[in-house]
Motif scaffolding. Structure first.
Motif, short mmCIF file in Angstrom:
data_model
loop_
_atom_site.label_atom_id
_atom_site.label_comp_id
_atom_site.label_asym_id
_atom_site.label_seq_id
_atom_site.Cartn_x
_atom_site.Cartn_y
_atom_site.Cartn_z
N PRO A 175 0.80 -1.23 0.00
CA PRO A 175 0.00 0.00 0.00
C PRO A 175 0.83 1.28 0.00
O PRO A 175 0.32 2.34 -0.33
N THR A 176 2.11 1.20 0.33
CA THR A 176 2.95 2.40 0.32
C THR A 176 3.75 2.53 -0.97
O THR A 176 4.53 3.48 -1.11
N SER A 177 3.53 1.64 -1.92
CA SER A 177 4.29 1.65 -3.18
C SER A 177 3.82 2.78 -4.09
O SER A 177 2.65 2.86 -4.45
N LYS A 178 4.75 3.63 -4.50
CA LYS A 178 4.42 4.71 -5.43
C LYS A 178 4.04 4.16 -6.80
O LYS A 178 3.13 4.66 -7.45
N ALA A 179 4.73 3.09 -7.23
CA ALA A 179 4.42 2.49 -8.53
C ALA A 179 2.99 1.97 -8.56
O ALA A 179 2.27 2.15 -9.55
N LEU A 180 2.56 1.34 -7.45
CA LEU A 180 1.18 0.84 -7.37
C LEU A 180 0.19 2.00 -7.35
O LEU A 180 -0.82 1.97 -8.07
N ALA A 181 0.47 3.03 -6.56
CA ALA A 181 -0.43 4.18 -6.49
C ALA A 181 -0.56 4.87 -7.84
O ALA A 181 -1.67 5.24 -8.25
N ASP A 182 0.55 5.00 -8.55
CA ASP A 182 0.51 5.64 -9.87
C ASP A 182 -0.30 4.81 -10.87
O ASP A 182 -1.10 5.34 -11.64
N ARG A 183 -0.10 3.48 -10.84
CA ARG A 183 -0.85 2.62 -11.76
C ARG A 183 -2.34 2.64 -11.45
O ARG A 183 -3.19 2.74 -12.33
N LEU A 184 -2.68 2.59 -10.16
CA LEU A 184 -4.09 2.63 -9.76
C LEU A 184 -4.74 3.93 -10.20
O LEU A 184 -5.87 3.93 -10.74
N LYS A 185 -4.05 5.05 -9.99
CA LYS A 185 -4.62 6.35 -10.38
C LYS A 185 -4.84 6.40 -11.89
O LYS A 185 -5.89 6.85 -12.37
N GLU A 186 -3.87 5.91 -12.65
CA GLU A 186 -3.98 5.92 -14.11
C GLU A 186 -5.15 5.04 -14.57
O GLU A 186 -5.95 5.44 -15.43
N ASP A 187 -5.28 3.85 -13.97
CA ASP A 187 -6.37 2.95 -14.34
C ASP A 187 -7.73 3.51 -13.96
O ASP A 187 -8.69 3.42 -14.73
N VAL A 188 -7.82 4.08 -12.76
CA VAL A 188 -9.10 4.66 -12.31
C VAL A 188 -9.50 5.83 -13.22
O VAL A 188 -10.67 5.95 -13.62
N ASP A 189 -8.55 6.69 -13.55
CA ASP A 189 -8.85 7.83 -14.44
C ASP A 189 -9.34 7.35 -15.80
O ASP A 189 -10.30 7.90 -16.35
N LYS A 190 -8.71 6.32 -16.34
CA LYS A 190 -9.12 5.78 -17.64
C LYS A 190 -10.53 5.21 -17.57
O LYS A 190 -11.36 5.45 -18.45
N LEU A 191 -10.81 4.45 -16.51
CA LEU A 191 -12.14 3.85 -16.37
C LEU A 191 -13.22 4.91 -16.13
O LEU A 191 -14.32 4.80 -16.65
N ARG A 192 -12.87 5.95 -15.36
CA ARG A 192 -13.85 7.02 -15.13
C ARG A 192 -14.19 7.75 -16.42
O ARG A 192 -15.31 8.22 -16.60
N SER A 193 -13.23 7.84 -17.33
CA SER A 193 -13.51 8.49 -18.61
C SER A 193 -14.46 7.65 -19.45
O SER A 193 -15.22 8.17 -20.27
N GLU A 194 -14.44 6.33 -19.25
CA GLU A 194 -15.34 5.44 -19.98
C GLU A 194 -16.76 5.49 -19.43
O GLU A 194 -17.72 5.37 -20.17
N ASN A 195 -16.88 5.61 -18.11
CA ASN A 195 -18.20 5.59 -17.47
C ASN A 195 -18.18 6.54 -16.27
O ASN A 195 -18.04 6.11 -15.13
#
Length: 201
Positions: free
Chosen positions: A101-121
């Motif tokens: 949960p403290t991984s910056k790489a994980l946080a960055d990937r999650l943010k990117e994926d969430v932003d992409k999905l929010r743009s779809e719906n």
């Protein structure tokens, strides 16, 4: 001295024959007789050709298909054997990302994926299983909520009414095992094949 160790050698050979040969062959035979499809890997065919397994996820990138969970599996980099490259649903290297949960790489990937999905719906909350990887990296299923979240994108790409796509999703929801174990789920490959069949009609 040989007389004293002989019983141990005989016992080793007998138990090896029983547990290493007879038992596995018996279980394989029984499984093949009682559950032939499952014993052969739960393979799914389309037009007589194997297109996948109900047990292992695969990557779908096109908008007209439902997408599965992200996969963290990797493979050796063909250009540098000391490195790895992303290889989604690589059954030869099953495993999670091991990012905490403290991984910056994980946080960055999650943010990117969430932003992409929010743009779809943009009108729906993003289901957690569309942005988190499974422990194996091979999960073939998504939650019914994750499938419903993707309905607008799939319906638009296929030029189908959303209600028709929702009906296909509902028909492919698998309930809890014996009504108690696990969670309701949708097999992504089976759902996408059902969509293809509906579009071909």
């Amino acid at each position: 001295m040989f007389r004293e160790i002989r019983p141990a050698i005989v016992l080793l050979l007998v138990l090896t024959a029983i547990t290493g040969v007879a038992y596995p062959l018996a279980m394989t035979g029984i499984a093949g007789a009682l559950f032939p499809a499952k014993a052969q890997g739960s393979l799914i065919e389309k037009d007589g050709k194997v297109v996948g397994s109900a047990l292992i996820g695969q990557e779908f990138k096109e908008d007209k298909y439902f997408h599965g969970r992200p996969s963290a599996t990797v493979a050796p980099d063909p250009n540098d054997s000391t490195k790895t490259v992303s290889a989604p649903y690589n059954a030869a290297n099953s495993g999670g990302s091991n990012l905490g949960p403290t991984s910056k790489a994980l946080a960055d990937r999650l943010k990117e994926d969430v932003d992409k999905l929010r743009s779809e719906n943009p009108n729906a909350a993003v289901p957690v299983d569309l942005v988190t990887t499974s422990a194996s990296g091979l999960d073939p299923d998504i939650s019914p909520e994750a499938a419903e979240f993707q309905v607008p994108r799939v319906a638009k790409a296929r030029n189908m009414p959303q209600d028709a796509v929702k009906q296909i999703v509902a028909a492919n929801v698998q309930g809890r095992l014996f009504g108690l174990l696990g969670e309701p789920r949708v097999n992504v490959l089976a759902l996408n094949l059902a969509l293809d069949r509906a579009a071909a009609r």
